[in-house]
Write an enzyme that holds these catalytic residues in place. Sequence first.
Site, PDB file in Angstrom:
ATOM      1  N   ARG A   1       3.321  -3.675   5.464  1.00 18.41           N
ATOM      2  CA  ARG A   1       3.281  -2.266   5.031  1.00 18.41           C
ATOM      3  C   ARG A   1       3.518  -1.326   6.202  1.00 18.41           C
ATOM      4  O   ARG A   1       4.186  -0.304   6.070  1.00 18.41           O
ATOM      5  CB  ARG A   1       1.928  -1.940   4.378  1.00 18.41           C
ATOM      6  CG  ARG A   1       1.820  -2.471   2.962  1.00 18.41           C
ATOM      7  CD  ARG A   1       0.398  -2.401   2.460  1.00 18.41           C
ATOM      8  NE  ARG A   1      -0.080  -1.055   2.300  1.00 18.41           N
ATOM      9  CZ  ARG A   1      -1.374  -0.718   2.273  1.00 18.41           C
ATOM     10  NH1 ARG A   1      -2.302  -1.645   2.412  1.00 18.41           N
ATOM     11  NH2 ARG A   1      -1.735   0.530   2.101  1.00 18.41           N
TER      12      ARG A   1
ATOM     13  N   ARG B   1       8.229   8.445   0.109  1.00 17.24           N
ATOM     14  CA  ARG B   1       8.132   7.355   1.087  1.00 17.24           C
ATOM     15  C   ARG B   1       9.453   7.147   1.813  1.00 17.24           C
ATOM     16  O   ARG B   1       9.521   6.354   2.746  1.00 17.24           O
ATOM     17  CB  ARG B   1       7.804   6.035   0.383  1.00 17.24           C
ATOM     18  CG  ARG B   1       6.374   5.825  -0.077  1.00 17.24           C
ATOM     19  CD  ARG B   1       5.414   5.610   1.062  1.00 17.24           C
ATOM     20  NE  ARG B   1       4.513   4.494   0.986  1.00 17.24           N
ATOM     21  CZ  ARG B   1       3.326   4.494   0.386  1.00 17.24           C
ATOM     22  NH1 ARG B   1       2.894   5.528  -0.262  1.00 17.24           N
ATOM     23  NH2 ARG B   1       2.554   3.443   0.450  1.00 17.24           N
TER      24      ARG B   1
ATOM     25  N   LYS C   1      -4.811   9.638   5.063  1.00 17.99           N
ATOM     26  CA  LYS C   1      -4.189  10.710   4.290  1.00 17.99           C
ATOM     27  C   LYS C   1      -4.742  10.823   2.874  1.00 17.99           C
ATOM     28  O   LYS C   1      -4.873  11.933   2.357  1.00 17.99           O
ATOM     29  CB  LYS C   1      -2.666  10.641   4.314  1.00 17.99           C
ATOM     30  CG  LYS C   1      -2.076   9.361   3.817  1.00 17.99           C
ATOM     31  CD  LYS C   1      -0.587   9.368   4.063  1.00 17.99           C
ATOM     32  CE  LYS C   1       0.092   8.063   3.750  1.00 17.99           C
ATOM     33  NZ  LYS C   1      -0.603   7.015   3.059  1.00 17.99           N
TER      34      LYS C   1
ATOM     35  N   ARG D   1     -10.911  -1.820   5.307  1.00 18.99           N
ATOM     36  CA  ARG D   1     -11.210  -0.870   4.223  1.00 18.99           C
ATOM     37  C   ARG D   1     -11.762  -1.582   2.991  1.00 18.99           C
ATOM     38  O   ARG D   1     -11.313  -2.664   2.621  1.00 18.99           O
ATOM     39  CB  ARG D   1      -9.922  -0.132   3.845  1.00 18.99           C
ATOM     40  CG  ARG D   1     -10.081   0.767   2.625  1.00 18.99           C
ATOM     41  CD  ARG D   1      -8.990   1.779   2.514  1.00 18.99           C
ATOM     42  NE  ARG D   1      -7.666   1.203   2.329  1.00 18.99           N
ATOM     43  CZ  ARG D   1      -6.551   1.922   2.345  1.00 18.99           C
ATOM     44  NH1 ARG D   1      -6.582   3.210   2.570  1.00 18.99           N
ATOM     45  NH2 ARG D   1      -5.373   1.332   2.165  1.00 18.99           N
TER      46      ARG D   1
ATOM     47  N   ARG E   1      -8.625  -4.225  -1.444  1.00 23.97           N
ATOM     48  CA  ARG E   1      -7.329  -4.242  -2.145  1.00 23.97           C
ATOM     49  C   ARG E   1      -6.522  -5.436  -1.650  1.00 23.97           C
ATOM     50  O   ARG E   1      -6.524  -5.735  -0.462  1.00 23.97           O
ATOM     51  CB  ARG E   1      -6.559  -2.955  -1.814  1.00 23.97           C
ATOM     52  CG  ARG E   1      -6.913  -1.796  -2.682  1.00 23.97           C
ATOM     53  CD  ARG E   1      -6.389  -0.485  -2.158  1.00 23.97           C
ATOM     54  NE  ARG E   1      -4.998  -0.497  -1.710  1.00 23.97           N
ATOM     55  CZ  ARG E   1      -4.371   0.581  -1.242  1.00 23.97           C
ATOM     56  NH1 ARG E   1      -4.995   1.736  -1.161  1.00 23.97           N
ATOM     57  NH2 ARG E   1      -3.109   0.515  -0.857  1.00 23.97           N
TER      58      ARG E   1
HETATM   59  P1  AMP Z   1      -0.657   3.424  -1.088  1.00 29.55           P
HETATM   60  O1  AMP Z   1      -1.923   3.427  -1.886  1.00 29.55           O
HETATM   61  O2  AMP Z   1      -0.038   4.781  -0.957  1.00 29.55           O
HETATM   62  O3  AMP Z   1      -0.833   2.737   0.241  1.00 29.55           O
HETATM   63  O4  AMP Z   1       0.401   2.558  -1.923  1.00 29.55           O
HETATM   64  C1  AMP Z   1       0.167   1.214  -2.227  1.00 29.55           C
HETATM   65  C2  AMP Z   1       1.481   0.569  -2.613  1.00 29.55           C
HETATM   66  O5  AMP Z   1       2.019   1.212  -3.769  1.00 29.55           O
HETATM   67  C3  AMP Z   1       2.578   0.669  -1.569  1.00 29.55           C
HETATM   68  O6  AMP Z   1       2.482  -0.335  -0.581  1.00 29.55           O
HETATM   69  C4  AMP Z   1       3.817   0.517  -2.431  1.00 29.55           C
HETATM   70  O7  AMP Z   1       4.020  -0.817  -2.811  1.00 29.55           O
HETATM   71  C5  AMP Z   1       3.438   1.289  -3.683  1.00 29.55           C
HETATM   72  N1  AMP Z   1       3.822   2.726  -3.571  1.00 29.55           N
HETATM   73  C6  AMP Z   1       3.003   3.800  -3.495  1.00 29.55           C
HETATM   74  N2  AMP Z   1       3.689   4.925  -3.415  1.00 29.55           N
HETATM   75  C7  AMP Z   1       5.008   4.566  -3.435  1.00 29.55           C
HETATM   76  C8  AMP Z   1       6.226   5.291  -3.360  1.00 29.55           C
HETATM   77  N3  AMP Z   1       6.254   6.627  -3.227  1.00 29.55           N
HETATM   78  N4  AMP Z   1       7.378   4.587  -3.422  1.00 29.55           N
HETATM   79  C9  AMP Z   1       7.382   3.256  -3.571  1.00 29.55           C
HETATM   80  N5  AMP Z   1       6.271   2.515  -3.617  1.00 29.55           N
HETATM   81  C10 AMP Z   1       5.081   3.156  -3.555  1.00 29.55           C
END
Ligand code: AMP
Length: 215
Positions: free
Chosen positions: A171, A88, A13, A127, A160
């Site tokens: 996750r 989320r 995404k 990744r 990461r």
């Molecule tokens: P992502 O890059 O979207 O996979 O986000 C990495 C991490 O950031 C997630 O596993 C969460 O810990 C935190 N995170 C990102 N977006 C949110 C959100 N909308 N609400 C809460 N935590 C978030």
Amino acid sequence: MIIIFLGAPGSGKGTQASVLAQNLNIPFISTGDMLRKEVGQSSVLGLKAKSFMDQGGLVPDSDVISMIKERVTQKDCVNGFVLDGFPRNSVQAKALDRAMMEINKEVNKVVYLEIPESVAIDRISGRRVCKKCRANYHIKYSQPKIADKCDACGGELYQRDDDKQDTVVKRYQVYLDQTKGLIDYYQDRLVDIKGDMPIEHIGKSIKDKLKVAVV
Ligand code: AMP
């Protein structure tokens, strides 16, 4: 146009949302990127967010909601924006609806990228991300021309912390428990896309379904 991308971690995404935003000439907003920046700067929010992110959990709603409200009400978002990683859960989705209503706007479309769990886990754990421009690579499916260097900017590629195997499983579970239910919440605006295809096919499918001209 306000567009949300929904899907499991590893569904692609971030990549698709950023390409679409470029095509539409509106900002691409990723809460994950914003939070990683805060962590990198060791800001108050970053220090708080880090422990949740490292464990694969969600950062508290109140912090993420304030951060996103501040961002989407900036001038460059006046013609719309593409959101990756937010909302989320239903608390965040309702907060976004309220924030949009206050400025006489609404979420127009929600692109849902559907992939099997095994593909999600394989994609995230392989990744690699460029430290400089954040371009994504994969150790099997999308290797850089020179090992560990970004093709686009020459930046160093890294994994990461939260893409490591244990955290990935957590996750994915958080996605199932908290985020997947948003598919029902947004049923009336949902654009369903098969995410287990080559990147270009997915991009085309999204543009066709959203009727976006290719730039
Ligand atoms: P992502 O890059 O979207 O996979 O986000 C990495 C991490 O950031 C997630 O596993 C969460 O810990 C935190 N995170 C990102 N977006 C949110 C959100 N909308 N609400 C809460 N935590 C978030």
